[in-house]
Design a protein around this motif. Structure first.
Motif: not given
Length: 287
Positions: A143-164
């Motif tokens: 949802e947030g990434g969609k709003v950012l794209k509508e504003n010409g911004i690319i959202f990225k998630y920064h992987v932090h290691g606990y996701e494994f």
């Protein structure tokens, strides 16, 4: 003769498709502007934005990932960086702000002139990242990434290691990637945190290809313990090339998928001594 030549050209492509467009022997492996993550200078910003940026400029950094320090507006900070030949391709946001007010996140990014916004942490109980945590993040990121794209911004998630954490036939990181929309959610790999949590940075770059748009570069002390908390002491952060990370393999894969932004992030206590070593190491790597 012509058919024979075509046969061998086709065979060469089948055997080594990447090498036909890859670098020549002796080319540098590090091929992007030298970038720095703001957190590296966490102990300096209190001395003022201008003197801290002067240090960053003197060290040769051309790209900065982060936001304006306290007391400085995004517009002022952008101008200060421009005066020193430093661009701000990327900035960050906290998870809760992205979740509650992504338009405010987009507005701040635009004021800085940033093309990307990254989120570096998903709220969860220490060492116990769960599917419920991942589901919350998937919703917020899509949802947030969609709003950012509508504003010409690319959202990225920064992987932090606990996701494994193991999940299904893979990990909760795989689950996150598979359930976020590539149109709205890209990825930033922190190579040290990925390794710290049990991931293989080069293999994951290859697996998820152009979902990755940038890297955080840091190294991890040899012999230091690993877990899936996404947390470790500053004593375990060492200059690039002095720890356990395989940077030649990482840079090879990053170059294959066309990553254009790589930010050194030093979380040790001796960053002013370590950073020149890290830069020199990166520049020494050749194909």
């Amino acid at each position: 003769m012509k058919k024979t030549l075509l046969f061998f050209l086709a065979l060469a492509w089948i055997i080594s498709p990447q090498e036909t467009y890859a670098q020549k022997k002796g080319d540098p492996m590090y091929q992007v502007p030298v970038g720095i993550a703001s957190y590296t200078f966490r102990n300096h910003w209190k001395n003022g934005a201008a003197p801290t940026l002067d240090i960053i400029q003197q060290m040769g950094f051309a790209e900065f990932e982060g936001g304006a320090p306290q007391g400085v507006s995004p517009e002022e900070f952008k101008e200060m960086c421009q005066q020193r030949g430093i661009s701000i391709p990327s900035t960050g946001t906290g998870f809760e702000q992205l979740e509650k007010d992504p338009q405010a996140v987009a507005d701040r990014a635009k004021a800085l002139g940033a093309k990307y916004v990254m989120c570096a942490w998903i709220p969860h109980k220490k060492g116990e990242f769960s599917k419920a945590d991942a589901d919350r993040a998937i919703k917020a990121f899509n949802e947030g990434g969609k709003v950012l794209k509508e504003n010409g911004i690319i959202f990225k998630y920064h992987v932090h290691g606990y996701e494994f954490q193991p999940y299904g036939n893979g990990t909760l990181f795989d689950y996150l990637v598979e359930n976020t929309d590539p149109e709205y959610v890209s990825l930033q790999m922190d190579v040290m945190w990925t390794f710290f949590g049990g991931g293989d940075p080069a293999a994951l770059l290859k697996k998820y290809g152009n979902r990755w748009v940038s890297l955080h570069l840091k190294d991890f002390r040899k012999g230091a313990p690993q877990d899936m908390t996404g947390l470790t002491g500053p004593e375990n952060d060492v200059p690039l090339g002095e720890g356990q990370l395989d940077f030649p393999a990482i840079l090879r894969e990053a170059n294959k998928i066309g990553i254009k932004h790589m930010f050194i992030e030093d979380e040790g206590d001796h960053e002013l001594e370590a950073l020149p070593k890290s830069i020199a190491y990166l520049k020494s790597l050749k194909y």
